[in-house]
Enzyme design. Structure first.
Site, PDB file in Angstrom:
ATOM      1  N   HIS A 461       1.881  -1.689  -1.337  1.00  0.00           N
ATOM      2  CA  HIS A 461       0.592  -1.296  -1.913  1.00  0.00           C
ATOM      3  C   HIS A 461       0.751  -0.323  -3.087  1.00  0.00           C
ATOM      4  O   HIS A 461      -0.187  -0.120  -3.862  1.00  0.00           O
ATOM      5  CB  HIS A 461      -0.327  -0.696  -0.839  1.00  0.00           C
ATOM      6  CG  HIS A 461      -0.022   0.716  -0.462  1.00  0.00           C
ATOM      7  ND1 HIS A 461       0.691   1.064   0.669  1.00  0.00           N
ATOM      8  CD2 HIS A 461      -0.330   1.885  -1.074  1.00  0.00           C
ATOM      9  CE1 HIS A 461       0.792   2.389   0.737  1.00  0.00           C
ATOM     10  NE2 HIS A 461       0.187   2.907  -0.303  1.00  0.00           N
ATOM     11  N   ASP A 510       3.522  -4.416   4.459  1.00  0.00           N
ATOM     12  CA  ASP A 510       3.406  -3.473   3.345  1.00  0.00           C
ATOM     13  C   ASP A 510       4.788  -2.923   2.991  1.00  0.00           C
ATOM     14  O   ASP A 510       5.113  -1.762   3.248  1.00  0.00           O
ATOM     15  CB  ASP A 510       2.456  -2.338   3.733  1.00  0.00           C
ATOM     16  CG  ASP A 510       2.108  -1.428   2.563  1.00  0.00           C
ATOM     17  OD1 ASP A 510       2.419  -1.800   1.417  1.00  0.00           O
ATOM     18  OD2 ASP A 510       1.521  -0.355   2.807  1.00  0.00           O
ATOM     19  N   SER A 606       3.009   7.744   0.216  1.00  0.00           N
ATOM     20  CA  SER A 606       3.184   6.321   0.501  1.00  0.00           C
ATOM     21  C   SER A 606       4.537   5.807   0.031  1.00  0.00           C
ATOM     22  O   SER A 606       5.022   6.187  -1.044  1.00  0.00           O
ATOM     23  CB  SER A 606       2.083   5.513  -0.179  1.00  0.00           C
ATOM     24  OG  SER A 606       0.831   5.780   0.406  1.00  0.00           O
TER      25      SER A 606
END
Length: 682
Positions: A461, A510, A606
């Site tokens: 992402h 992801d 992230s």
């Protein structure tokens, strides 16, 4: 059902596909993936299929269930020894300890489509056994690697009563909501008699850390095993059920073989549930030994094609090698990064030629150190790893994953509970992934983990619409986000590989891999992290950490100093409970943080690592990749991470991706092979 202590694989396009694809008899999967795991005679949507206790199974309920029967002596009757699972048209998976009765295939038979043990119906098939393969590392004392494969003399035809079960590619993450069952003709109580009607029961998968508690199995359950049943012993497998399936039903409306019935203490005893072999951990072993009806009919044409291709490749390689050697003797100096052709082939050409030249290596040809499987573990059990304590600084420039040269792992100060500034060099695999902004400036977007000399693992992402590699750079050896130029190294990105099945809504898959434009040299501040090949068994002895430059609170500001925090990895069933994530987590995700929310990852973290320390191995392993969460630091909503071990094969395949540097010798050799093949066939 209970248990006594038992040992109880246009024409030109087709040819290219042949050359680049797997060799006959070595197919990557022999299981009919689209047809396996279905029960034609049972409605799997009905609540009635959720059986809690053991009872008679209906006819056709478990169409992959096999009775493996042995003959004591020629002319005598066959009798049931063990269960088994049909995994393709001529292969039955069972437990290795079942074979102690007789090693001769001629003394065995497999009965498929059976309900009453000694009353076959019109759809029952009886097949002779042609070969028996036992895992070479099977251990009687511990039942480690308790797996075996029976090859049938003839292929069976599928019908409503005979179907194969699916094999998982990776270890599935199981929760209390997953419907799992066992079946067999074993004893219904300890020291009891075997039953004649197939029994079935629903069981619970019990977490590994519970099974290994001192008043349960006291550490005897390895990472290649799992235990299932009930805590009070009311549901269990028993003698005669060995080798049979532990199968679980998933949302794709199929059953998967999660375990192979192996061992246990008694039958139905409290806190001593059945022990099963994890089928997914042996997928590569199974694929290497499974054959189907295609592999037994390899034609002479195939032999000629591959023999000729090998001959052409052999002569092209050695003609070039001899010429280069003669040039070397004439005094022409070879550049260090130019490789003899066989090294180029071994490194950069397709599967076909690499197989022909399997095992060829040379040290002169690496423009960069050879790609490897970083920190691979066939079985990651701290107690089983024979690694002595070493001085971490003594290996600061060795390509050893998961080590921190500037940190003494023996100090107690390692156990940080809250988030705070990390010291310089503390997380040498931490990467800042930055995007070009304006006037030559780069801005931090996401974190990542260095796993190889030119490869960074992160979250898919993070990429969003910024798919152009030239926009990105990776910065290593950082502590202060826009400083530390003395120890940091920058590298441009040449390739971005997100998972092709990444779902932006659910964040499933992801994961992404960044390939760098240059090889990173390891030092005290830059090291790779290890990747586990199977999910780690974590306990209180394995502290886990997160790190990054993200926000320090929800809607807060980012930190310019690398932050770190020790966190707790929660059981999957806890994360998916109704007042937490309410079933949102898939089997490829895990959650970690604190129940109160005082430690968590946030925006900007992230793609970064969730890493755990194995003291006996003296290394850190990448357990998770920071993915998403609801807010930051909210109670009962910890961060969600991608389960790195479940993507080991995907990562390995991308690490070996060299399609951008295929050399002219490769093209010439493949063209010649295709030409020879066309002329042979036509």
């Amino acid at each position: 059902m209970r248990r006594s202590l038992r040992p109880a694989a246009g024409p030109s396009l087709a040819l290219l596909a042949l050359l680049y694809g797997p060799l006959p008899g070595a197919l990557p999967s022999k299981v009919p993936a689209h047809e396996c795991g279905r029960r034609p005679l049972v409605d799997d949507t009905a609540e009635g299929s959720r059986i809690i206790g053991g009872h008679d199974a209906q006819l056709g309920a478990w169409p992959w269930q096999v009775s493996l029967q042995a003959q004591p002596a020629p002319g005598e009757s066959f009798y049931h020894i063990c269960g088994g699972s049909l995994i393709n048209s001529n292969s039955v998976l069972t437990a290795a300890h079942c074979i102690k009765v007789n090693m001769s295939p001629e003394s065995w038979r497999a009965v498929i489509g059976l309900h009453h043990l000694y009353k076959p119906h019109f759809r029952t098939v009886i097949q002779k056994v042609s070969t028996i393969t036992i895992h070479s590392d099977f251990e009687w004392g511990t039942f480690e690697n308790d797996v075996a494969l029976f090859q049938l003399a003839k292929s069976v035809k599928y019908n409503d009563y005979i179907q194969p079960i699916c094999l998982p590619d990776t270890p599935p993450l199981l929760s209390h909501e997953t419907s799992c069952y066992i079946s067999g003709w074993g004893s219904t109580y300890e020291h009891g008699k075997a039953v004649r009607i197939l029994q079935e029961a629903r069981v619970n998968i019990i977490p590994q850390q519970i099974c290994n508690k001192f008043d349960w199995y006291a550490g005897a359950v390895s990472l290649n095993m799992l235990c299932a049943g009930t805590e009070n012993g009311s549901v269990d497998s028993c003698q005669g059920d060995s080798g049979g399936p532990l199968m679980c039903y998933f949302l794709d409306d199929k059953y998967y073989l999660v375990g192979i019935t192996s061992s246990g203490v008694g039958c139905g005893r409290p806190q001593l549930p059945g022990i099963y072999i994890r089928a997914a951990n042996y997928r590569s072993w199974i694929d290497s030994h499974v054959s189907d009806n295609k592999t037994t009919t390899v034609s002479i044409q195939f032999v000629l094609i591959f023999s000729t291709a090998g001959w052409v490749t052999f002569h092209l390689i050695f003609a070039r090698s001899s010429r280069d050697a003669q040039q070397g003797r004439a005094g022409k100096k070879r550049e260090k990064t130019r490789c003899p052709p066989f090294c180029v082939l071994d490194r950069r050409c397709g599967v076909f030629v690499r197989r022909l030249l399997a095992g060829w290596r040379c040290s002169c040809c690496w423009a960069r150190p050879p790609a490897r499987t970083p920190g691979s573990l066939q079985r990651v059990s701290p107690a089983s790893l024979d690694v002595g304590r070493r001085n971490p600084r003594a290996h600061s420039h060795v390509s050893e994953c998961g080590t921190r040269p500037l940190v003494d792992e023996t100090t107690e100060e390692e156990r940080i509970v809250g988030g705070h500034d990390a010291e310089l060099g503390r997380w040498p695999w931490q990467v800042s992934l930055q995007v070009h902004h304006t006037h030559g400036r780069y801005l931090h977007v996401c974190a990542g983990s260095l796993i190889d000399y030119d490869s960074v693992l992160t979250a898919a992402h993070c990429i969003q619409k910024r798919t152009t590699p030239e926009l990105w750079r990776a910065v290593f050896g950082l502590r202060r986000l826009y400083g530390d130029k003395i120890h940091s190294v920058n590298s441009q990105v040449v390739k971005i590989m997100p998972h092709c099945r990444y779902d932006a809504r659910s964040h499933v898959n992801d994961i992404a891999l960044f390939k760098l434009s240059q090889v990173i040299t390891y030092n005290d501040y830059i090291q790779p992290i290890c990747l586990p090949s199977t999910p780690l068994l974590l306990s209180d002895r394995n502290p886990c950490y997160i790190s990054g430059w993200g926000l320090t609170k929800e809607n807060g500001t980012p930190s310019y100093i690398l932050q770190e925090a020790e966190i707790k990895v929660f059981p999957h069933e806890v994360c998916n409970s109704y007042d937490w994530y309410n079933g949102r987590l898939s089997r490829n995700q895990l959650c970690a943080g604190s129940e109160s929310g005082h430690v968590d990852a946030c925006l900007g973290d992230s793609g970064g690592p969730l890493m755990c320390y194995l003291p006996d191995d003296d290394k850190f392993y990448l357990v998770g990749i920071t993915s998403f969460g609801i807010g930051c630091g909210r109670p009962k909503l910890p961060g969600i991470y991608i389960h790195a071990a479940n993507y080991k094969s995907w990562i390995d395949s991308r690490l070996l991706d060299k399609t951008s540097i295929v050399s002219i010798p490769c093209v010439l050799i493949f063209s010649t092979v295709v030409w020879v093949t066309i002329h042979l066939v036509l």
